[in-house]
Enzyme design. Structure first.
Site, PDB file in Angstrom:
ATOM      1  N   ASP A 169       0.869  -1.183   0.000  1.00 38.47           N
ATOM      2  CA  ASP A 169       0.000   0.000   0.000  1.00 38.47           C
ATOM      3  C   ASP A 169       0.908   1.237   0.000  1.00 38.47           C
ATOM      4  O   ASP A 169       1.791   1.369   0.840  1.00 38.47           O
ATOM      5  CB  ASP A 169      -0.882  -0.037   1.254  1.00 38.47           C
ATOM      6  CG  ASP A 169      -1.959   1.044   1.247  1.00 38.47           C
ATOM      7  OD1 ASP A 169      -3.123   0.711   1.542  1.00 38.47           O
ATOM      8  OD2 ASP A 169      -1.639   2.213   0.982  1.00 38.47           O
ATOM      9  N   ASP A 228      -3.898   2.465  -5.020  1.00 35.22           N
ATOM     10  CA  ASP A 228      -2.550   2.423  -4.425  1.00 35.22           C
ATOM     11  C   ASP A 228      -2.261   1.150  -3.641  1.00 35.22           C
ATOM     12  O   ASP A 228      -1.377   1.127  -2.812  1.00 35.22           O
ATOM     13  CB  ASP A 228      -2.324   3.667  -3.542  1.00 35.22           C
ATOM     14  CG  ASP A 228      -2.906   3.523  -2.142  1.00 35.22           C
ATOM     15  OD1 ASP A 228      -3.922   2.831  -1.994  1.00 35.22           O
ATOM     16  OD2 ASP A 228      -2.318   4.097  -1.213  1.00 35.22           O
ATOM     17  N   GLU A 229      -2.987   0.096  -3.943  1.00 35.84           N
ATOM     18  CA  GLU A 229      -2.907  -1.090  -3.097  1.00 35.84           C
ATOM     19  C   GLU A 229      -3.007  -2.370  -3.929  1.00 35.84           C
ATOM     20  O   GLU A 229      -3.871  -2.467  -4.800  1.00 35.84           O
ATOM     21  CB  GLU A 229      -4.128  -1.003  -2.205  1.00 35.84           C
ATOM     22  CG  GLU A 229      -4.138  -1.644  -0.922  1.00 35.84           C
ATOM     23  CD  GLU A 229      -5.497  -1.405  -0.258  1.00 35.84           C
ATOM     24  OE1 GLU A 229      -5.712  -2.039   0.758  1.00 35.84           O
ATOM     25  OE2 GLU A 229      -6.336  -0.622  -0.762  1.00 35.84           O
TER      26      GLU A 229
HETATM   27  P1  TTP Z   1      -5.157   5.015   1.420  1.00 39.84           P
HETATM   28  O1  TTP Z   1      -4.145   3.972   1.076  1.00 39.84           O
HETATM   29  O2  TTP Z   1      -6.271   4.664   2.325  1.00 39.84           O
HETATM   30  O3  TTP Z   1      -4.452   6.274   2.076  1.00 39.84           O
HETATM   31  P2  TTP Z   1      -3.056   6.944   1.764  1.00 39.84           P
HETATM   32  O4  TTP Z   1      -2.303   6.199   0.725  1.00 39.84           O
HETATM   33  O5  TTP Z   1      -3.299   8.385   1.484  1.00 39.84           O
HETATM   34  O6  TTP Z   1      -2.318   6.864   3.158  1.00 39.84           O
HETATM   35  P3  TTP Z   1      -1.667   5.611   3.864  1.00 39.84           P
HETATM   36  O7  TTP Z   1      -1.868   4.438   2.962  1.00 39.84           O
HETATM   37  O8  TTP Z   1      -0.231   5.965   4.040  1.00 39.84           O
HETATM   38  O9  TTP Z   1      -2.405   5.491   5.163  1.00 39.84           O
HETATM   39  O10 TTP Z   1      -5.793   5.593   0.105  1.00 39.84           O
HETATM   40  C1  TTP Z   1      -5.055   5.751  -1.077  1.00 39.84           C
HETATM   41  C2  TTP Z   1      -5.469   7.006  -1.815  1.00 39.84           C
HETATM   42  O11 TTP Z   1      -6.837   6.924  -2.160  1.00 39.84           O
HETATM   43  C3  TTP Z   1      -5.305   8.263  -0.994  1.00 39.84           C
HETATM   44  O12 TTP Z   1      -4.057   8.869  -1.208  1.00 39.84           O
HETATM   45  C4  TTP Z   1      -6.442   9.111  -1.421  1.00 39.84           C
HETATM   46  C5  TTP Z   1      -7.453   8.182  -1.989  1.00 39.84           C
HETATM   47  N1  TTP Z   1      -8.627   8.027  -1.127  1.00 39.84           N
HETATM   48  C6  TTP Z   1      -9.861   8.357  -1.641  1.00 39.84           C
HETATM   49  O13 TTP Z   1      -9.968   8.774  -2.790  1.00 39.84           O
HETATM   50  N2  TTP Z   1     -10.967   8.203  -0.843  1.00 39.84           N
HETATM   51  C7  TTP Z   1     -10.876   7.740   0.442  1.00 39.84           C
HETATM   52  O14 TTP Z   1     -11.894   7.604   1.139  1.00 39.84           O
HETATM   53  C8  TTP Z   1      -9.584   7.393   0.954  1.00 39.84           C
HETATM   54  C9  TTP Z   1      -9.437   6.860   2.353  1.00 39.84           C
HETATM   55  C10 TTP Z   1      -8.516   7.553   0.129  1.00 39.84           C
HETATM   56 MG    MG Z   2      -2.092   4.132   0.841  1.00 40.55          MG
END
Ligand code: TTP
Ligand code: MG
Length: 351
Positions: free
Chosen positions: A4, A102-103
């Site tokens: 992630d 992103d995962e």
């Molecule tokens: P995440 O992987 O949940 O968050 P992140 O990558 O910003 O932070 P981390 O993994 O380090 O905790 O989400 C990935 C991306 O998806 C995030 O950058 C923004 C987007 N996103 C949305 O569009 N809607 C949402 O509800 C969330 C949680 C994230």
């Molecule tokens: Mg993330």
């Protein structure tokens, strides 16, 4: 493994705006001096220190930190960066399942045999992504998807976290119920009302009682609480078609030249089809002429992953439909209606 990307949208922005790197930064809707509607999409860890979170109203974030950097959402750019990062991760995977922008889950079935080598492998993946894209990520390593996901959460940010199967119960037991993947706020409230406070409580709960309250979902939840997850890493089939084209150095009307090109292109297409362990049902030949008109001809065949089926169908389409008089500039061969099932073996078609 679950990989992630860290604070993904903001991390992407940092790449092209190095000046924001040490500032609390938020990607989301316009805060409009605190009057803005909409939410925070994500923020960097500096902003999280102030309590700002994904999904929070942007006006709340603004109230907390009006002097943070606020940036608008640029999906096209994040998608491009996502493709790059996922492309790197994919190279290392025996099976690969992207689950969000992103995962992704990475299954190492042959390449690693024990946890130590899996962790070494995770380091390699993390370093390659960082080197090739500049982006940070966290990787959770474990024996199934659920535990890999939970490990990743625990390893954030910029980490690699291993949870061995035998450590799973210990790892999970103190966690909040809604930290368990698949449990949301409502379910958590119901479980609390039943007297269960932590994942460990749920792991030891009375299964009959869970079933009465939640049906089969109750059983699934309890399995999760015990670190059990049998779901498979499902390969994505985002590829809709696979094709190759060739432009001739000189426009030609020669049938032999065109057919040689079709064989060459068919060979390249088949290599890619087989590498992806796919099969196809539709063959398309494209002919672009010197006058820039274009002919596309398709035919459905019995599902196959074999060169002969592709090359003979493509040849046939060309022979039937290509213009005899116009000079051809470019030729293309493409397969579509892709699937995972293997094509019927020739021998079976006689049975
Ligand atoms: P995440 O992987 O949940 O968050 P992140 O990558 O910003 O932070 P981390 O993994 O380090 O905790 O989400 C990935 C991306 O998806 C995030 O950058 C923004 C987007 N996103 C949305 O569009 N809607 C949402 O509800 C969330 C949680 C994230
Ligand atoms: Mg993330």
């Amino acid at each position: 493994m679950l990989i992630d990307m860290d604070y993904f949208f903001v991390a992407c922005e940092e790449l092209r705006r190095p000046e924001i790197k040490d500032k609390p930064t938020i990607v989301g809707f316009d805060p409009k001096q605190g009057e803005g509607r909409g939410v925070v999409m994500t923020c960097n860890y500096l902003a999280r220190k102030f309590g700002i979170r994904s999904g929070m109203p942007i006006s709340t974030a603004y109230r907390i930190k009006p002097d943070a950097v606020y940036l608008p959402i640029d999906y096209d750019y994040y998608e491009k960066m996502s493709r790059e990062a996922m492309g790197v991760a994919k190279r290392y995977a025996d099976r690969f399942e992207q689950v969000s922008i992103d995962e992704a889950y990475i299954e190492l079935s042959r390449k690693s045999i024990d946890y130590d080598s899996a962790v070494e492998y995770a380091k390699k993946i993390k370093e390659s992504i960082n080197k090739e894209t500049g982006l940070p990520c966290t990787i959770g390593v474990s024996s199934n998807k659920l535990l890999a996901k939970m490990a990743c959460e625990a390893g954030k940010p910029d980490g690699i976290k291993l949870v061995k199967e035998e450590e799973a119960k210990e790892f999970l037991k103190g966690k909040d119920l809604d930290d368990l993947y698949g449990i949301g706020r409502k379910t958590k409230e119901k479980l609390e009302a039943m007297g269960y406070k932590t994942v460990g409580d749920l792991a030891k709960a009375n299964t009959m009682e869970l079933m009465e309250k939640f049906g089969s979902y109750g059983v699934e939840m309890q399995k999760s609480a015990n670190g059990i997850d049998e779901s498979k890493v499902e390969e994505n089939y985002e590829v809709k078609s696979i094709g190759r084209e060739k432009t001739f150095e000189r426009d030609t009307t020669e049938r032999t030249v065109a057919l040689a090109a079709i064989r060459e292109l068919s060979n390249e297409v088949i290599k890619e089809v087989q590498k992806a362990e796919l099969s196809f049902k539709v063959v398309t030949v494209k002919m672009r002429y010197a006058d820039f008109t274009e002919h596309l001809k398709s035919r459905s065949i019995r599902r196959s992953d074999q060169y002969d089926d592709l090359a003979s169908t493509a040849t046939d389409l060309y022979s039937k439909y290509a213009s005899r008089v116009k000079r051809i500039r470019k030729i293309g061969v493409r397969v579509s209606d892709l699937g995972k099932e293997k094509g019927q073996k020739k021998i079976n078609s006689f049975v």
